[in-house]
Write a protein that holds these residues in place. Structure first.
Motif, PDB file in Angstrom:
ATOM      1  N   GLN A  35       0.837  -1.191   0.000  1.00  0.00           N
ATOM      2  CA  GLN A  35       0.000   0.000   0.000  1.00  0.00           C
ATOM      3  C   GLN A  35       0.876   1.247   0.000  1.00  0.00           C
ATOM      4  OE1 GLN A  35      -3.263   0.309  -0.074  1.00  0.00           O
ATOM      5  NE2 GLN A  35      -4.100  -1.704   0.401  1.00  0.00           N
ATOM      6  N   HIS A  36       0.275   2.387  -0.368  1.00  0.00           N
ATOM      7  CA  HIS A  36       1.051   3.617  -0.521  1.00  0.00           C
ATOM      8  C   HIS A  36       1.720   4.055   0.781  1.00  0.00           C
ATOM      9  CE1 HIS A  36      -2.167   6.123   1.370  1.00  0.00           C
ATOM     10  NE2 HIS A  36      -3.014   5.350   0.711  1.00  0.00           N
ATOM     11  N   ARG A  37       1.084   3.787   1.934  1.00  0.00           N
ATOM     12  CA  ARG A  37       1.695   4.223   3.190  1.00  0.00           C
ATOM     13  C   ARG A  37       3.003   3.493   3.458  1.00  0.00           C
ATOM     14  NH1 ARG A  37      -3.020   4.604   7.685  1.00  0.00           N
ATOM     15  NH2 ARG A  37      -1.165   4.931   8.993  1.00  0.00           N
ATOM     16  N   ARG A  38       3.045   2.211   3.122  1.00  0.00           N
ATOM     17  CA  ARG A  38       4.286   1.452   3.324  1.00  0.00           C
ATOM     18  C   ARG A  38       5.382   1.930   2.360  1.00  0.00           C
ATOM     19  NH1 ARG A  38       0.883   0.248   6.595  1.00  0.00           N
ATOM     20  NH2 ARG A  38       1.951   2.071   7.449  1.00  0.00           N
ATOM     21  N   LEU A  39       4.992   2.296   1.147  1.00  0.00           N
ATOM     22  CA  LEU A  39       5.967   2.823   0.198  1.00  0.00           C
ATOM     23  C   LEU A  39       6.505   4.174   0.670  1.00  0.00           C
ATOM     24  CD1 LEU A  39       4.138   2.029  -3.172  1.00  0.00           C
ATOM     25  CD2 LEU A  39       5.964   0.712  -2.088  1.00  0.00           C
ATOM     26  N   ALA A  40       5.625   5.031   1.155  1.00  0.00           N
ATOM     27  CA  ALA A  40       6.046   6.356   1.607  1.00  0.00           C
ATOM     28  C   ALA A  40       6.993   6.261   2.797  1.00  0.00           C
ATOM     29  CB  ALA A  40       4.817   7.193   1.959  1.00  0.00           C
ATOM     30  N   GLU A  41       6.730   5.344   3.714  1.00  0.00           N
ATOM     31  CA  GLU A  41       7.640   5.150   4.851  1.00  0.00           C
ATOM     32  C   GLU A  41       9.042   4.795   4.368  1.00  0.00           C
ATOM     33  OE1 GLU A  41       4.188   3.423   7.896  1.00  0.00           O
ATOM     34  OE2 GLU A  41       5.637   2.069   6.935  1.00  0.00           O
ATOM     35  N   ARG A  42       9.117   3.980   3.329  1.00  0.00           N
ATOM     36  CA  ARG A  42      10.424   3.584   2.801  1.00  0.00           C
ATOM     37  C   ARG A  42      11.142   4.767   2.152  1.00  0.00           C
ATOM     38  NH1 ARG A  42       7.547  -0.852   3.515  1.00  0.00           N
ATOM     39  NH2 ARG A  42       8.539  -2.923   3.513  1.00  0.00           N
ATOM     40  N   VAL A  43      10.401   5.595   1.430  1.00  0.00           N
ATOM     41  CA  VAL A  43      11.014   6.787   0.843  1.00  0.00           C
ATOM     42  C   VAL A  43      11.590   7.682   1.936  1.00  0.00           C
ATOM     43  CG1 VAL A  43      10.585   8.876  -0.510  1.00  0.00           C
ATOM     44  CG2 VAL A  43       9.531   6.719  -1.193  1.00  0.00           C
ATOM     45  N   ALA A  62      14.897   5.150  -3.859  1.00  0.00           N
ATOM     46  CA  ALA A  62      13.910   6.175  -3.494  1.00  0.00           C
ATOM     47  C   ALA A  62      13.161   6.657  -4.725  1.00  0.00           C
ATOM     48  CB  ALA A  62      14.607   7.341  -2.796  1.00  0.00           C
ATOM     49  N   ALA A  63      13.876   6.808  -5.833  1.00  0.00           N
ATOM     50  CA  ALA A  63      13.228   7.252  -7.076  1.00  0.00           C
ATOM     51  C   ALA A  63      12.263   6.194  -7.589  1.00  0.00           C
ATOM     52  CB  ALA A  63      14.295   7.566  -8.123  1.00  0.00           C
ATOM     53  N   ARG A  64      12.635   4.919  -7.500  1.00  0.00           N
ATOM     54  CA  ARG A  64      11.730   3.860  -7.963  1.00  0.00           C
ATOM     55  C   ARG A  64      10.464   3.824  -7.114  1.00  0.00           C
ATOM     56  NH1 ARG A  64      16.640   1.007  -8.506  1.00  0.00           N
ATOM     57  NH2 ARG A  64      16.256  -0.190  -6.597  1.00  0.00           N
ATOM     58  N   LEU A  65      10.621   3.986  -5.808  1.00  0.00           N
ATOM     59  CA  LEU A  65       9.453   4.012  -4.927  1.00  0.00           C
ATOM     60  C   LEU A  65       8.549   5.199  -5.239  1.00  0.00           C
ATOM     61  CD1 LEU A  65      11.319   3.043  -1.646  1.00  0.00           C
ATOM     62  CD2 LEU A  65       9.426   1.746  -2.619  1.00  0.00           C
ATOM     63  N   THR A  66       9.162   6.342  -5.529  1.00  0.00           N
ATOM     64  CA  THR A  66       8.373   7.520  -5.896  1.00  0.00           C
ATOM     65  C   THR A  66       7.589   7.259  -7.167  1.00  0.00           C
ATOM     66  OG1 THR A  66       9.997   8.997  -4.857  1.00  0.00           O
ATOM     67  CG2 THR A  66       8.494   9.975  -6.474  1.00  0.00           C
ATOM     68  N   GLY A  67       8.200   6.560  -8.125  1.00  0.00           N
ATOM     69  CA  GLY A  67       7.487   6.208  -9.351  1.00  0.00           C
ATOM     70  C   GLY A  67       6.295   5.309  -9.084  1.00  0.00           C
ATOM     71  N   LEU A  68       6.450   4.344  -8.179  1.00  0.00           N
ATOM     72  CA  LEU A  68       5.328   3.472  -7.834  1.00  0.00           C
ATOM     73  C   LEU A  68       4.213   4.257  -7.145  1.00  0.00           C
ATOM     74  CD1 LEU A  68       7.310   0.352  -6.545  1.00  0.00           C
ATOM     75  CD2 LEU A  68       5.923   0.492  -8.626  1.00  0.00           C
ATOM     76  N   LEU A  69       4.585   5.225  -6.344  1.00  0.00           N
ATOM     77  CA  LEU A  69       3.579   6.060  -5.693  1.00  0.00           C
ATOM     78  C   LEU A  69       2.814   6.888  -6.721  1.00  0.00           C
ATOM     79  CD1 LEU A  69       5.666   7.131  -2.588  1.00  0.00           C
ATOM     80  CD2 LEU A  69       3.414   6.056  -2.480  1.00  0.00           C
ATOM     81  N   ASP A  97       5.101  11.563   5.429  1.00  0.00           N
ATOM     82  CA  ASP A  97       6.417  10.965   5.191  1.00  0.00           C
ATOM     83  C   ASP A  97       7.079  11.549   3.952  1.00  0.00           C
ATOM     84  OD1 ASP A  97       7.137   9.037   7.220  1.00  0.00           O
ATOM     85  OD2 ASP A  97       5.425   7.850   6.572  1.00  0.00           O
ATOM     86  N   LEU A  98       6.312  11.709   2.882  1.00  0.00           N
ATOM     87  CA  LEU A  98       6.895  12.169   1.629  1.00  0.00           C
ATOM     88  C   LEU A  98       7.342  13.626   1.716  1.00  0.00           C
ATOM     89  CD1 LEU A  98       4.382  10.498  -0.843  1.00  0.00           C
ATOM     90  CD2 LEU A  98       6.696   9.726  -0.249  1.00  0.00           C
ATOM     91  N   ALA A  99       6.595  14.456   2.412  1.00  0.00           N
ATOM     92  CA  ALA A  99       6.997  15.859   2.552  1.00  0.00           C
ATOM     93  C   ALA A  99       8.261  15.974   3.400  1.00  0.00           C
ATOM     94  CB  ALA A  99       5.862  16.671   3.161  1.00  0.00           C
ATOM     95  N   ASP A 100       8.379  15.158   4.431  1.00  0.00           N
ATOM     96  CA  ASP A 100       9.628  15.138   5.194  1.00  0.00           C
ATOM     97  C   ASP A 100      10.786  14.668   4.316  1.00  0.00           C
ATOM     98  OD1 ASP A 100       8.858  16.191   7.600  1.00  0.00           O
ATOM     99  OD2 ASP A 100       8.580  14.265   8.609  1.00  0.00           O
ATOM    100  N   ALA A 101      10.522  13.639   3.505  1.00  0.00           N
ATOM    101  CA  ALA A 101      11.557  13.149   2.601  1.00  0.00           C
ATOM    102  C   ALA A 101      11.977  14.234   1.618  1.00  0.00           C
ATOM    103  CB  ALA A 101      11.062  11.916   1.866  1.00  0.00           C
ATOM    104  N   ALA A 102      11.025  14.962   1.057  1.00  0.00           N
ATOM    105  CA  ALA A 102      11.341  16.032   0.115  1.00  0.00           C
ATOM    106  C   ALA A 102      12.161  17.123   0.791  1.00  0.00           C
ATOM    107  CB  ALA A 102      10.046  16.611  -0.466  1.00  0.00           C
ATOM    108  N   TRP A 103      11.834  17.411   2.037  1.00  0.00           N
ATOM    109  CA  TRP A 103      12.590  18.425   2.793  1.00  0.00           C
ATOM    110  C   TRP A 103      14.037  17.979   2.993  1.00  0.00           C
ATOM    111  CZ3 TRP A 103      11.943  23.336   3.994  1.00  0.00           C
ATOM    112  CH2 TRP A 103      12.678  23.899   5.042  1.00  0.00           C
ATOM    113  N   LEU A 104      14.227  16.690   3.318  1.00  0.00           N
ATOM    114  CA  LEU A 104      15.574  16.161   3.532  1.00  0.00           C
ATOM    115  C   LEU A 104      16.361  16.073   2.226  1.00  0.00           C
ATOM    116  CD1 LEU A 104      14.676  13.279   6.033  1.00  0.00           C
ATOM    117  CD2 LEU A 104      15.808  15.440   6.599  1.00  0.00           C
ATOM    118  N   LEU A 105      15.653  15.871   1.098  1.00  0.00           N
ATOM    119  CA  LEU A 105      16.302  15.701  -0.208  1.00  0.00           C
ATOM    120  C   LEU A 105      16.325  16.983  -1.018  1.00  0.00           C
ATOM    121  CD1 LEU A 105      14.743  12.268  -1.261  1.00  0.00           C
ATOM    122  CD2 LEU A 105      17.137  12.678  -0.629  1.00  0.00           C
TER     123      LEU A 105
END
Length: 536
Positions: A35-43, A62-69, A97-105
């Motif tokens: 599910q998308h929540r598990r993918l976002a946690e991984r990103v 991380a890019a592959r996971l973003t593509g799946l999302l 999770d994704l917004a935190d990831a974007a902030w870190l990246l």
């Protein structure tokens, strides 16, 4: 930094490294099933690893996971998945999770791709609604993080709309009274909203909840949940879920007792290493740990719950069931029939319940709790009816209505009723080293069974075996582990039924049960009657 907690940072980074190693060992086939929540946690985890170490090897996954999302987005921008269709709050969990990831990246191509994905979701989150109390804060936290990435007046205005409702907290408990949702949603969400929008008043709610959590903390390191209105009401939650809010508020408000609790939580493990390893406040040094005083007790009046902490035992009395008012078992209501829980060293009396055979209405569920010095009193009155004839036209047709127990084509509301009533009062006295339990049942003549469910790990003596870790105490004393149960005053009339627990028609009609597990000791009788037990 002089106040940087190097020991905590080391443990958080080690936990994150283990998580990232696991992610890198996974296959794309697995990711496509998640599910998308598990993918976002991984990103988020991969982004945190890059931020801390600069390891560019985590960027490709991380890019592959973003593509799946991106493939999981509906036309309106929200994610597919789960039984909540096109759900703003469910998507918000991933966005956090994704917004935190974007902030870190930020500054990387991968971070830019995340921002582009999030831009496509922002309008739906700004206008989207919710369906549980905690969703307001999860959704607002997602909007706060999006605002931090790309400040927008529409985002700030929408968060202010949600905040204008006021935080749903009373006596330190959010309205759902759930340790799980306080730990995983409300507290961390309010912390980020307070930070992004400079709302220090929101920290007061978080601090109040964590103070309540200290009083609900049991000797085994779990948080009492019998009062919860959500799924965790049958399962005490580990304190580790509160780790980061405990650390944050201990630091911000200089609370040694919260630092003490944070130490207990850390020893249970780190459940969100990406947050733990990158949070700039939670990573600072804690104030000196100061355990809360013992003895102490707290009466959560609105939740009908008393928690009394002593040097040798902790007693929980619960009389805050919503069943008395709503007369139904429902998600979002406090339904537990557990009226007493007792921790005495290694021996845990997990649940005391009063079952009875009364029109399928199920076990005793007190809708009120009165606390006086040294005692707590629970009470409940239930009734059922027999219905008299109505004038008819010979067709046999009457409205399909509900009588509170079941439905039938009987037009119940207009029929004369003959009521049968059962009144129960339970008093829990906390005097000296033991706990006394007095049960008074009046009204109809019905069989009842008081069930004491012990956590496995001891040996039962003094009671008659019923088979399968079930025992019957008719008189005298039974002992289990470090506790003894003595019948001080027994009922005058014996039960005609076999000892057992009856969950009531709400469960049995569906083939379900809410029965307690463990080593079960029964004391039985027939009402009207009085029972007095001493638990030492």
């Amino acid at each position: 930094m002089t106040d940087f907690d190097r020991a905590f940072a080391s443990r958080a980074r080690a936990a994150l490294e283990r998580e990232v190693q696991g992610i890198r060992a996974e296959s794309g086939d697995l990711w496509r099933r998640l599910q998308h929540r598990r993918l976002a946690e991984r990103v988020h985890a991969l982004a945190a690893a890059w931020h801390l170490t600069g390891d560019s090897g985590v960027l490709a996954p991380a890019a592959r996971l973003t593509g799946l999302l991106r493939e999981r987005q509906n036309p309106g921008g929200l994610f597919r998945g789960g039984d909540n269709v096109d759900s703003p709050p469910d998507s918000a969990f991933s966005v956090n999770d994704l917004a935190d990831a974007a902030w870190l990246l930020r500054g990387t191509d991968e971070g830019g791709a995340l921002v582009q994905l999030l831009d496509g979701m922002t309008p739906a989150l700004v206008k989207g609604g919710v369906h549980t109390p905690n969703h307001r804060w999860e959704l607002s936290a997602a909007l706060a993080r999006l605002h931090r990435l790309r400040p927008q007046r529409a985002i700030a205005d929408r968060v202010e709309q949600w905040l204008a409702e006021g935080v749903d907290i009373e006596d330190g408990l959010y309205s759902e009274r759930s340790a799980n949702y306080a730990a995983a949603v409300s507290n961390p969400s309010l912390l980020v909203i307070a930070d992004v929008f400079d709302r220090p008043d929101l920290l007061d709610a978080v601090e109040a909840n964590l103070t309540a959590t200290l009083d609900l903390l049991l000797p085994d390191g779990t948080v009492e949940t019998v009062l919860s209105r959500r799924q965790d009401q049958r399962h005490p939650m580990p304190l580790k879920l509160f780790l980061l809010p405990l650390r944050t508020m201990a630091i911000l408000r200089d609370r040694g007792d919260l630092a003490w609790a944070a130490g207990i939580a850390l020893e249970q493990g780190i459940v969100a290493p990406a947050h733990a390893a990158t949070d700039p406040v939670a990573g600072r040094a804690l104030p000196t740990a100061v355990p809360p005083p013992v003895p102490r007790e707290r009466h959560f009046a609105a939740a009908g719950t008393l928690v009394a902490h002593g040097p040798a035992r902790t007693v929980v009395v619960f009389g805050g069931s919503d069943y008395a008012r709503h007369r139904r078992i429902r998600s979002g209501l406090a339904n537990s029939p557990t009226l007493l829980r007792l921790h005495a060293g290694d021996t845990v009396l997990d649940s005391v319940r009063l079952s009875r055979t009364f029109f399928g209405l199920g076990p005793f569920r007190a809708g009120s709790l009165t606390v006086t010095p040294g005692a707590a009193t629970l009470s409940e009155t239930v009734s059922a009816a027999y219905y008299q004839p109505l004038p008819g036209d010979g067709t046999g047709r009457y409205a399909l209505t509900d009588d509170g127990r079941f439905s039938a084509a009987m037009d119940f509301a207009h029929r004369p009723r003959d009521e049968v009533t059962l009144t129960t009062e339970v008093q829990v006295s906390r005097t000296g080293p033991g706990t006394d339990l007095t049960v008074d049942i009046s009204g109809a003549a019905v069989d009842w069974a008081l069930e004491l469910a012990f956590r496995p790990g001891g040996t039962m003596t003094g009671a008659r075996p019923l088979g399968g870790d079930r025992w019957h105490l008719e008189s005298g004393t039974a002992a289990y582990g470090g506790l003894s149960v003595t019948v001080v005053e027994g009922p005058r009339t014996a039960s005609e039924s076999e000892p057992g627990y009856h969950p009531g028609e709400d469960y049995e009609f569906l083939g379900g049960t809410d029965a307690a597990a463990g080593v079960l000791l029964y004391v039985t009788g027939k009402a009207p009657s009085r029972l007095r037990l001493s638990i030492v």
